[in-house]
Write a protein that holds these residues in place. Structure first.
Motif, PDB file in Angstrom:
ATOM      1  N   ASP A   1       0.815  -1.230   0.000  1.00 51.84           N
ATOM      2  CA  ASP A   1       0.000   0.000   0.000  1.00 51.84           C
ATOM      3  C   ASP A   1       0.842   1.271   0.000  1.00 51.84           C
ATOM      4  O   ASP A   1       0.614   2.184   0.791  1.00 51.84           O
ATOM      5  CB  ASP A   1      -0.929   0.025   1.218  1.00 51.84           C
ATOM      6  N   ILE A   2       1.813   1.330  -0.894  1.00 56.61           N
ATOM      7  CA  ILE A   2       2.706   2.488  -0.941  1.00 56.61           C
ATOM      8  C   ILE A   2       2.029   3.647  -1.678  1.00 56.61           C
ATOM      9  O   ILE A   2       1.492   3.484  -2.771  1.00 56.61           O
ATOM     10  CB  ILE A   2       4.018   2.126  -1.673  1.00 56.61           C
ATOM     11  N   ASN A   3       2.057   4.816  -1.044  1.00 56.78           N
ATOM     12  CA  ASN A   3       1.584   6.045  -1.677  1.00 56.78           C
ATOM     13  C   ASN A   3       2.679   7.087  -1.601  1.00 56.78           C
ATOM     14  O   ASN A   3       3.402   7.162  -0.606  1.00 56.78           O
ATOM     15  CB  ASN A   3       0.343   6.575  -0.954  1.00 56.78           C
ATOM     16  N   LYS A   4       2.786   7.870  -2.651  1.00 54.06           N
ATOM     17  CA  LYS A   4       3.777   8.952  -2.646  1.00 54.06           C
ATOM     18  C   LYS A   4       3.254  10.120  -3.473  1.00 54.06           C
ATOM     19  O   LYS A   4       2.873   9.957  -4.632  1.00 54.06           O
ATOM     20  CB  LYS A   4       5.095   8.450  -3.254  1.00 54.06           C
ATOM     21  N   ASN A   5       3.212  11.282  -2.858  1.00 53.92           N
ATOM     22  CA  ASN A   5       2.796  12.490  -3.565  1.00 53.92           C
ATOM     23  C   ASN A   5       3.940  13.484  -3.652  1.00 53.92           C
ATOM     24  O   ASN A   5       4.723  13.604  -2.714  1.00 53.92           O
ATOM     25  CB  ASN A   5       1.652  13.167  -2.812  1.00 53.92           C
ATOM     26  N   TYR A   6       4.019  14.170  -4.785  1.00 57.98           N
ATOM     27  CA  TYR A   6       4.878  15.353  -4.885  1.00 57.98           C
ATOM     28  C   TYR A   6       3.944  16.542  -4.940  1.00 57.98           C
ATOM     29  O   TYR A   6       3.345  16.796  -5.977  1.00 57.98           O
ATOM     30  CB  TYR A   6       5.740  15.315  -6.138  1.00 57.98           C
ATOM     31  N   GLY A   7       3.785  17.242  -3.844  1.00 58.83           N
ATOM     32  CA  GLY A   7       2.794  18.312  -3.815  1.00 58.83           C
ATOM     33  C   GLY A   7       1.418  17.711  -4.033  1.00 58.83           C
ATOM     34  O   GLY A   7       1.021  16.796  -3.314  1.00 58.83           O
ATOM     35  N   ASP A   8       0.713  18.195  -5.031  1.00 61.20           N
ATOM     36  CA  ASP A   8      -0.617  17.657  -5.331  1.00 61.20           C
ATOM     37  C   ASP A   8      -0.534  16.446  -6.238  1.00 61.20           C
ATOM     38  O   ASP A   8      -1.526  15.774  -6.479  1.00 61.20           O
ATOM     39  CB  ASP A   8      -1.472  18.719  -6.061  1.00 61.20           C
ATOM     40  N   PHE A   9       0.663  16.212  -6.772  1.00 60.02           N
ATOM     41  CA  PHE A   9       0.784  15.183  -7.793  1.00 60.02           C
ATOM     42  C   PHE A   9       0.995  13.808  -7.180  1.00 60.02           C
ATOM     43  O   PHE A   9       1.885  13.607  -6.359  1.00 60.02           O
ATOM     44  CB  PHE A   9       1.953  15.534  -8.723  1.00 60.02           C
ATOM     45  N   GLN A  10       0.138  12.867  -7.598  1.00 62.47           N
ATOM     46  CA  GLN A  10       0.225  11.519  -7.055  1.00 62.47           C
ATOM     47  C   GLN A  10       1.194  10.691  -7.902  1.00 62.47           C
ATOM     48  O   GLN A  10       0.837  10.255  -8.988  1.00 62.47           O
ATOM     49  CB  GLN A  10      -1.165  10.895  -7.095  1.00 62.47           C
ATOM     50  N   ALA A  11       2.391  10.504  -7.398  1.00 66.70           N
ATOM     51  CA  ALA A  11       3.392   9.778  -8.186  1.00 66.70           C
ATOM     52  C   ALA A  11       3.270   8.271  -7.998  1.00 66.70           C
ATOM     53  O   ALA A  11       3.584   7.502  -8.901  1.00 66.70           O
ATOM     54  CB  ALA A  11       4.795  10.239  -7.807  1.00 66.70           C
ATOM     55  N   SER A  12       2.825   7.846  -6.805  1.00 63.04           N
ATOM     56  CA  SER A  12       2.581   6.419  -6.563  1.00 63.04           C
ATOM     57  C   SER A  12       1.260   6.277  -5.829  1.00 63.04           C
ATOM     58  O   SER A  12       1.015   6.980  -4.850  1.00 63.04           O
ATOM     59  CB  SER A  12       3.679   5.808  -5.691  1.00 63.04           C
ATOM     60  N   HIS A  13       0.414   5.378  -6.306  1.00 59.68           N
ATOM     61  CA  HIS A  13      -0.883   5.200  -5.674  1.00 59.68           C
ATOM     62  C   HIS A  13      -1.116   3.728  -5.367  1.00 59.68           C
ATOM     63  O   HIS A  13      -1.190   2.916  -6.269  1.00 59.68           O
ATOM     64  CB  HIS A  13      -1.986   5.738  -6.586  1.00 59.68           C
ATOM     65  N   GLN A  14      -1.209   3.392  -4.071  1.00 55.94           N
ATOM     66  CA  GLN A  14      -1.510   2.037  -3.630  1.00 55.94           C
ATOM     67  C   GLN A  14      -0.690   0.985  -4.378  1.00 55.94           C
ATOM     68  O   GLN A  14      -1.235   0.126  -5.037  1.00 55.94           O
ATOM     69  CB  GLN A  14      -3.013   1.757  -3.802  1.00 55.94           C
TER      70      GLN A  14
END
Ligand SMILES: Nc1ncnc2c1ncn2[C@@H]1O[C@H](COP(=O)(O)OP(=O)(O)O)[C@@H](O)[C@H]1O
Ligand SMILES: [Mg+2]
Lengths: 358, 292
Positions: free
Chosen positions: A13-26
């Motif tokens: 369940d990895i998530n990673k955002n750069y600011g508003d930008f979702q670079a990795s979702h679940q």
């Protein structure tokens, strides 16, 4: 994800955002020890981000990364013992090839003599003997890539990450390096993940492909599995050399999928016959006009207009030649019908009615 | 480096005429204000001191031979030593300084750089006077310390060798910071990451990645500090009370008070030669910069 197989690397369940930008979702996946896995996807789909999180160069916003059963989220990059080959190689420009390769061992304070033995062994392995006193700017692209590889594996990492390892190398050498890398990693038995945007590269080199799209994982599977049985519309359209058809129902011998009218056709799904050639299922072929022919060395590629739909087909050199403007019979074995995110594989009913073999 | 330069010249070439038109004024300027005075100084250095306190015939080596006095050798060494200390201290303070500016939030950087350059807009001698009023025995610093009861009588801050060193560092710090700042800005961060992946902690990242990459900046900063520090006579005059003699003071004195122009000119020529040698080193660093 079943916990029955002991995975060497696991992402939960990895998530990673750069600011508003979702670079990795679940992001969820597991990699078995010793496997060579490709992270494949279009540019900007989040492949590098995943790789950098595994290496510890980026911190996930949420989720867990496990390596060898241990959660590593809070372990800094320099304590993870992972080898990383950067897309741009990131060689130390002010150090010789020897010092570049020796760096990891020098940091570990390995005795000089042992370092020398290991570096010599690696120089031999990557065929760079005699170049140890050169600086990176005195090497070719392929040589630099091999220095980067040797540097990464010098400290004997259990996990090797490679970001677009062949992107900066010209086409001819790239082909050689692909087989070289596959062989090398096989020989060393290091669990490896490499990033690429090139489907051919992924299919040729990897044991398993993880396909990413817009920060999500689309599908995971072996190259043949993922190529032959795409589970999503994106996967189906990403692989192969697809032609998209609007209104596939024009080919009347396919079943109807309610609510869908787009379809994908790969060249290998198409068989072309000259009007006077004998054909297995005469009643289900359509007539088309050849619009363009491109020579591809071992085969020719035809662009055929069938009732206004443009289809790509291949024809082997041994078969009798076809000319531009000629009328031909076109038979489709199967198509991928797209319905939203879904993909449905349809076989030509004419085939099914005779025998069930695909 | 040399061949790079040739290429550039070829490209900007165009026609010969426009080339002359472009560099012509610069050449005239250089001839007038650099070459002519330099030749004048060289000439004087080979003349002899006359009874009117100027220089005249016959041509001799008096000026140069006069330099051989052990006292002057000591002064040269003292100056080199002071400049060396100044450069070292400037580096020690300048490096972290440059690092902080380079890693400040983007919108802060222009402001911080402006602060660094601001002193250049005020004549350096005036700024030194400022320090004198602050540091002298009845100055602001001493008065504040006494008012706070930390000291009973004024400290001798001014007119010491320490004060001279302080003034030099203060005056030259921006020259050290700027080249280092530039090289830190150019740092390739992926190399830091590569080193971390190889197990490098903070110390190794600094010594094996950051230091080598910023070496050209450190070198350039050192030379840009060292060279002007050799000629800064007014700081030791003003803040050191001219107690210790440095090359700059020595030369100044030969022209203004001791009235031995040939000796002053000869000393100048030697100083210029030292500087040129350092400049040569500096251009070598330029080609080093290409590599890193
Ligand atoms: N440090 C960053 N800051 C902001 N956006 C980033 C950063 N790194 C990556 N991105 C964005 O995240 C997205 C995914 O990037 P990346 O993982 O590099 O994709 P890929 O390797 O698949 O091309 C891109 O749109 C990129 O612009
Ligand atoms: Mg990438």
């Amino acid at each position: 994800m079943a916990d029955t197989v002991q995975n060497y690397v696991e992402l939960h369940d990895i998530n990673k955002n750069y600011g508003d930008f979702q670079a990795s979702h679940q992001i969820n996946f597991g990699i078995e020890k010793g496997k060579l896995v490709a992270l494949l996807g279009p540019s900007g789909s989040g492949k590098t981000t995943i790789l950098r999180m595994i290496a510890g160069l980026e911190t996930p916003d949420s989720g867990e990364i496990k390596i060898d059963g241990q959660v590593v989220n809070h372990i800094p990059a320099n304590k993870r013992g992972i080898g990383f080959v950067f897309q741009s190689y990131a060689l130390f420009r002010y150090m010789t090839v020897y010092d570049n390769i020796a760096m990891g061992l020098q940091i570990q304070k390995v005795p000089k003599q042992q370092i020398k033995e290991r570096v010599t062994e690696l120089l031999d392995l990557v065929s760079l003997k005699g170049l140890e006193n050169r600086y990176p700017n005195q090497l070719s692209g392929g040589q630099r890539q091999r220095v980067a590889f040797a540097r990464a594996i010098a400290p004997n990492p259990q996990l090797l990450l490679l970001d677009e390892p062949f992107a900066a190398i010209d086409a001819k050498v790239r082909q050689e390096l692909r087989s070289w890398l596959k062989e090398m990693i096989g020989k060393l038995g290091i669990t490896s993940i490499f990033v690429t945007h090139d489907q051919d590269e992924a299919m040729e080199v990897a044991d398993e492909i993880i396909l990413t799209n817009r920060g999500r994982i689309e599908q995971i599977g072996s190259p043949s599995e993922i190529y032959t049985y795409p589970k999503t519309a994106f996967t189906a359209s990403f692989f192969g050399q697809n032609a998209q058809l609007e209104g596939y129902q024009a080919f009347h011998t396919f079943g109807d999928v309610p609510g869908a009218d787009k379809a994908l056709i790969r060249p290998e799904f198409v068989k072309v016959y000259k009007l006077d050639e004998k054909q297995q299922y005469p009643e289900s072929a359509s007539i088309g006009t050849v619009e363009q022919i491109s020579f591809r060395g071992d085969r020719t590629e035809l662009q055929i207009n069938v009732n206004g739909l443009l289809i790509t087909a291949k024809r082997n050199l041994g078969e009798s030649p076809i000319a531009v403007g000629e009328q031909v019979k076109v038979f489709l074995y199967r198509i991928f019908v797209l319905k939203g995110e879904e993909v449905i594989l349809l076989e030509n009913e004419a085939v099914n009615s005779n025998y069930f073999n695909i | 480096m040399g061949h790079l330069f040739k290429e550039k010249k070829k490209r900007s070439g165009g026609s010969r005429l426009s080339c002359i038109a472009m560099i012509g004024p610069v050449v005239v300027w250089m001839l007038l204000f650099l070459l002519v005075p330099l030749l004048y100084v060289i000439c004087i250095s080979f003349l002899s001191k006359n009874s009117y306190g100027g220089a005249g015939l016959p041509v001799t080596l008096q000026g140069y031979l006069g330099m051989l006095q052990s006292e002057y050798g000591r002064i040269f060494l003292q100056s080199l030593w002071l400049s060396g200390k100044t450069t070292l201290i400037c580096l020690l303070f300048g490096y972290p300084f440059a690092w902080i500016i380079a890693h400040a939030p983007k919108k802060w950087k222009p402001f911080l750089l402006l602060l660094l350059m601001l002193p250049f807009w005020i004549n350096s001698m005036i700024r030194i006077y400022g320090w004198i009023t602050l540091l002298r025995s009845q100055g602001v610093v001493n008065q504040m310390l006494m008012a706070a009861g930390l000291i009973q009588k004024p400290l001798d801050i001014l007119y010491t060798d320490g004060a001279v060193l302080f003034g030099m560092v203060y005056d030259l710090l921006p020259f050290t910071v700027l080249p280092i700042y530039t090289s830190i800005e150019k740092l390739d961060h992926s190399l830091v990451e590569a080193a971390q992946d190889l197990g490098a902690g903070k110390w190794h990242v600094f010594t094996r990645v950051i230091l080598p990459q910023t070496m050209p900046g450190i070198f350039a900063g050192s030379i840009q500090t060292f060279i002007p520090s050799l000629g800064l006579f007014y700081i030791s005059d003003m803040m050191g009370g001219a107690k210790t003699m440095y090359i700059g003071n020595l030369i100044k004195n030969q022209f203004l008070s001791a009235r031995n122009w040939p000796l002053g000119a000869a000393l100048s020529i030697v100083l210029i030669l030292i500087t040129l040698m350092l400049m040569r080193l500096y251009t070598k660093v330029g080609s080093l910069d290409d590599m890193v």
